[in-house]
Enzyme design. Structure first.
Site, PDB file in Angstrom:
ATOM      1  N   SER A   7      -8.501  14.007   6.246  1.00 57.62           N
ATOM      2  CA  SER A   7      -8.303  13.109   5.099  1.00 57.62           C
ATOM      3  C   SER A   7      -9.629  12.599   4.523  1.00 57.62           C
ATOM      4  O   SER A   7      -9.735  12.393   3.314  1.00 57.62           O
ATOM      5  CB  SER A   7      -7.411  11.935   5.492  1.00 57.62           C
ATOM      6  OG  SER A   7      -8.023  11.194   6.513  1.00 57.62           O
TER       7      SER A   7
ATOM      8  N   MET B  28       1.218   7.845   2.330  1.00 60.10           N
ATOM      9  CA  MET B  28       2.041   7.522   3.502  1.00 60.10           C
ATOM     10  C   MET B  28       3.071   6.445   3.190  1.00 60.10           C
ATOM     11  O   MET B  28       4.238   6.550   3.580  1.00 60.10           O
ATOM     12  CB  MET B  28       1.141   7.055   4.654  1.00 60.10           C
ATOM     13  CG  MET B  28       0.273   8.141   5.216  1.00 60.10           C
ATOM     14  SD  MET B  28       1.228   9.442   6.009  1.00 60.10           S
ATOM     15  CE  MET B  28       1.569   8.693   7.582  1.00 60.10           C
TER      16      MET B  28
ATOM     17  N   GLY C 110       0.885  -1.168   0.000  1.00 59.70           N
ATOM     18  CA  GLY C 110       0.000   0.000   0.000  1.00 59.70           C
ATOM     19  C   GLY C 110       0.916   1.210   0.000  1.00 59.70           C
ATOM     20  O   GLY C 110       1.272   1.736   1.057  1.00 59.70           O
ATOM     21  N   ALA C 111       1.344   1.592  -1.198  1.00 62.02           N
ATOM     22  CA  ALA C 111       2.341   2.662  -1.302  1.00 62.02           C
ATOM     23  C   ALA C 111       1.690   3.928  -1.837  1.00 62.02           C
ATOM     24  O   ALA C 111       2.086   4.466  -2.860  1.00 62.02           O
ATOM     25  CB  ALA C 111       3.492   2.202  -2.194  1.00 62.02           C
ATOM     26  N   GLY C 112       0.638   4.372  -1.135  1.00 65.43           N
ATOM     27  CA  GLY C 112       0.002   5.646  -1.487  1.00 65.43           C
ATOM     28  C   GLY C 112       0.795   6.783  -0.857  1.00 65.43           C
ATOM     29  O   GLY C 112       2.038   6.761  -0.836  1.00 65.43           O
TER      30      GLY C 112
ATOM     31  N   ASN D 132     -13.011  14.181  11.173  1.00 62.58           N
ATOM     32  CA  ASN D 132     -13.123  13.741   9.771  1.00 62.58           C
ATOM     33  C   ASN D 132     -14.584  13.718   9.335  1.00 62.58           C
ATOM     34  O   ASN D 132     -14.937  14.187   8.259  1.00 62.58           O
ATOM     35  CB  ASN D 132     -12.529  12.337   9.591  1.00 62.58           C
ATOM     36  CG  ASN D 132     -11.014  12.352   9.536  1.00 62.58           C
ATOM     37  OD1 ASN D 132     -10.387  13.232  10.076  1.00 62.58           O
ATOM     38  ND2 ASN D 132     -10.435  11.379   8.873  1.00 62.58           N
TER      39      ASN D 132
ATOM     40  N   LYS E 162      -7.092   7.932  18.617  1.00 60.05           N
ATOM     41  CA  LYS E 162      -6.970   8.582  17.309  1.00 60.05           C
ATOM     42  C   LYS E 162      -8.267   8.395  16.515  1.00 60.05           C
ATOM     43  O   LYS E 162      -8.719   9.307  15.821  1.00 60.05           O
ATOM     44  CB  LYS E 162      -5.769   8.001  16.544  1.00 60.05           C
ATOM     45  CG  LYS E 162      -5.435   8.825  15.333  1.00 60.05           C
ATOM     46  CD  LYS E 162      -4.038   8.614  14.803  1.00 60.05           C
ATOM     47  CE  LYS E 162      -3.766   9.600  13.658  1.00 60.05           C
ATOM     48  NZ  LYS E 162      -2.932   9.051  12.613  1.00 60.05           N
TER      49      LYS E 162
HETATM   50  P1  NAD Z   1      -3.758   6.816   0.028  1.00 55.37           P
HETATM   51  O1  NAD Z   1      -5.177   7.034  -0.378  1.00 55.37           O
HETATM   52  O2  NAD Z   1      -2.761   7.820  -0.421  1.00 55.37           O
HETATM   53  O3  NAD Z   1      -3.284   5.396  -0.498  1.00 55.37           O
HETATM   54  C1  NAD Z   1      -3.926   4.222  -0.057  1.00 55.37           C
HETATM   55  C2  NAD Z   1      -4.075   3.297  -1.260  1.00 55.37           C
HETATM   56  O4  NAD Z   1      -5.061   3.833  -2.162  1.00 55.37           O
HETATM   57  C3  NAD Z   1      -2.785   3.120  -2.063  1.00 55.37           C
HETATM   58  O5  NAD Z   1      -2.677   1.776  -2.443  1.00 55.37           O
HETATM   59  C4  NAD Z   1      -3.002   4.017  -3.253  1.00 55.37           C
HETATM   60  O6  NAD Z   1      -2.296   3.639  -4.410  1.00 55.37           O
HETATM   61  C5  NAD Z   1      -4.510   3.864  -3.469  1.00 55.37           C
HETATM   62  N1  NAD Z   1      -5.031   5.009  -4.224  1.00 55.37           N
HETATM   63  C6  NAD Z   1      -5.021   6.306  -3.849  1.00 55.37           C
HETATM   64  N2  NAD Z   1      -5.547   7.089  -4.829  1.00 55.37           N
HETATM   65  C7  NAD Z   1      -5.876   6.257  -5.846  1.00 55.37           C
HETATM   66  C8  NAD Z   1      -6.478   6.452  -7.120  1.00 55.37           C
HETATM   67  N3  NAD Z   1      -6.835   7.669  -7.546  1.00 55.37           N
HETATM   68  N4  NAD Z   1      -6.699   5.374  -7.890  1.00 55.37           N
HETATM   69  C9  NAD Z   1      -6.359   4.132  -7.477  1.00 55.37           C
HETATM   70  N5  NAD Z   1      -5.787   3.874  -6.249  1.00 55.37           N
HETATM   71  C10 NAD Z   1      -5.551   4.925  -5.457  1.00 55.37           C
HETATM   72  O7  NAD Z   1      -3.756   6.611   1.614  1.00 55.37           O
HETATM   73  P2  NAD Z   1      -2.775   7.242   2.705  1.00 55.37           P
HETATM   74  O8  NAD Z   1      -3.105   8.678   2.882  1.00 55.37           O
HETATM   75  O9  NAD Z   1      -1.395   6.832   2.395  1.00 55.37           O
HETATM   76  O10 NAD Z   1      -3.287   6.503   4.015  1.00 55.37           O
HETATM   77  C11 NAD Z   1      -2.892   5.182   4.374  1.00 55.37           C
HETATM   78  C12 NAD Z   1      -3.334   4.963   5.822  1.00 55.37           C
HETATM   79  O11 NAD Z   1      -2.627   5.880   6.667  1.00 55.37           O
HETATM   80  C13 NAD Z   1      -4.813   5.266   6.057  1.00 55.37           C
HETATM   81  O12 NAD Z   1      -5.308   4.428   7.074  1.00 55.37           O
HETATM   82  C14 NAD Z   1      -4.805   6.706   6.547  1.00 55.37           C
HETATM   83  O13 NAD Z   1      -5.945   7.033   7.321  1.00 55.37           O
HETATM   84  C15 NAD Z   1      -3.539   6.675   7.407  1.00 55.37           C
HETATM   85  N6  NAD Z   1      -2.903   7.973   7.628  1.00 55.37           N
HETATM   86  C16 NAD Z   1      -2.769   8.862   6.598  1.00 55.37           C
HETATM   87  C17 NAD Z   1      -2.137  10.068   6.844  1.00 55.37           C
HETATM   88  C18 NAD Z   1      -1.901  11.062   5.728  1.00 55.37           C
HETATM   89  O14 NAD Z   1      -1.437  12.178   6.007  1.00 55.37           O
HETATM   90  N7  NAD Z   1      -2.130  10.722   4.467  1.00 55.37           N
HETATM   91  C19 NAD Z   1      -1.654  10.364   8.143  1.00 55.37           C
HETATM   92  C20 NAD Z   1      -1.780   9.406   9.155  1.00 55.37           C
HETATM   93  C21 NAD Z   1      -2.411   8.206   8.876  1.00 55.37           C
END
Ligand code: NAD
Length: 310
Positions: free
Chosen positions: A259, A11, A7-9, A194, A186
């Site tokens: 978020s 974060m 899960g390389a979004g 949220n 949290k």
């Molecule tokens: P993210 O939405 O950036 O990514 C999560 C997944 O969704 C990844 O696999 C990503 O490739 C996919 N994704 C995102 N957009 C997409 C699109 N347009 N099409 C297809 N796939 C897509 O999630 P995140 O922000 O990295 O969050 C991951 C976890 O960390 C969550 O539980 C979140 O609540 C938590 N978190 C996030 C933050 C933050 O600042 N982003 C901070 C603390 C905790």
């Protein structure tokens, strides 16, 4: 250390860059095809606080392409994507790596335990942040920290070693004394800020300016406290309310759109079923009514439906 970021979004990519820069062998694993292809072909672009772009060449794969084994798997999907990712990585998990989750929401540990022996699971919370600006591109601001604990502390071989790896990458990790309480705390904050900011289309300061914010807040958190108490999890509605009030200052987090608000704006599914929705369901199971949380989960799902989010 050989580390997979599953899960390389936003974060996962930020953590991946920091861990690779510290000398670890990192593989980013993701289901978003365009994101993986962009990283493979052009590298991962990171826009930092001062607006400059930095490109990192990293290994990125789709889950079905992964055959190697890892010492550590950091799960950074959204809560509702975790089960699918774990199923896809069943081959990788056979070697019993440490599995760390820092994702938001309640219930992630239960999801992981369906796929990985409890003794290998570490959970925590983080205040690092990041935004996925587009495929292969994240924007990062500020710094953060991590608080984490093994699910079965007496059986986990080397928590100090894991913390040292994270700190070697500058991730500011420290041990938590009661990680489930930290996750619920949290989740309580997220289930107020949220959810209401998404429903009202407002930022945190605007929510805090509502004359009735306490009534709205207490309706959620009093149910959280009752359900947590029945589930034998430490939770104080008063403590979470104080934490929420501390976010209203516009010079701190007040101007921030949480978020879930961003997910809704991008037409992405929200984590509501792992926040208010989780507490409503657990309450029903434990005979502790949580009608406000149940209704809020329904309202967010309705908004998702109206926006065509599946
Ligand atoms: P993210 O939405 O950036 O990514 C999560 C997944 O969704 C990844 O696999 C990503 O490739 C996919 N994704 C995102 N957009 C997409 C699109 N347009 N099409 C297809 N796939 C897509 O999630 P995140 O922000 O990295 O969050 C991951 C976890 O960390 C969550 O539980 C979140 O609540 C938590 N978190 C996030 C933050 C933050 O600042 N982003 C901070 C603390 C905790």
């Amino acid at each position: 250390m050989k580390i997979a970021i599953a899960g390389a979004g936003a974060m996962g990519s930020r953590f991946g860059v920091k861990l690779q820069s510290a000398g670890n062998q990192v593989t980013l694993i993701d289901n978003w095809d365009e994101h993986v292809t962009t990283i493979q072909q052009q590298g991962l672009t990171v826009t930092t606080d001062d607006g400059t772009d930095h490109v990192y060449h990293m290994t990125a794969k789709r889950p079905e392409e992964v055959t190697e084994q890892f010492d550590l798997v950091i799960l950074f999907t959204k809560a509702m994507q975790m089960d699918q990712m774990l199923q896809q990585l069943s081959g990788v998990l056979g070697n019993q790596p440490t599995v760390l989750t820092l994702a938001n929401g309640i219930g992630n540990v239960e999801t992981i335990e369906r796929h990985v022996p409890k003794d290998h699971v570490v959970a925590g919370t983080t205040v690092w942040s990041s935004s996925l600006t587009g495929p292969g591109h994240i924007t990062v601001t500020g710094t953060g920290s991590i608080s984490l604990q093994a699910i079965v502390p007496e059986k986990f071989p080397d928590l100090p070693g894991l913390i040292a790896t994270l700190n070697g990458a500058g991730l500011n990790a420290s041990p938590a004394e009661n990680v489930l309480a930290a996750i619920w705390k949290k989740a309580g904050l997220n289930s107020v800020l949220n959810t209401y900011c998404t429903l009202f289309d407002c930022n945190i300061a605007e929510f805090g300016s509502l004359p009735n914010w306490r009534t709205l807040n207490d309706a959620v958190l009093n149910e959280f406290e009752a359900v947590a108490t029945a589930a034998k999890i430490q939770f104080s509605a008063a403590d979470v309310t104080a934490l929420i009030a501390a976010q209203f200052d516009p010079s701190k987090n007040g101007g921030h759109y949480p978020s879930m608000h961003q997910d809704m704006a991008k037409k992405r599914p929200t984590e509501i079923d792992f926040l208010n929705g989780y507490v409503a369901k657990l309450g029903a199971k434990l005979n502790v009514p949580a009608p406000t949380n149940a209704l809020l989960a329904q309202l967010i799902h309705s908004q998702e439906s109206l926006k065509g989010i599946k």
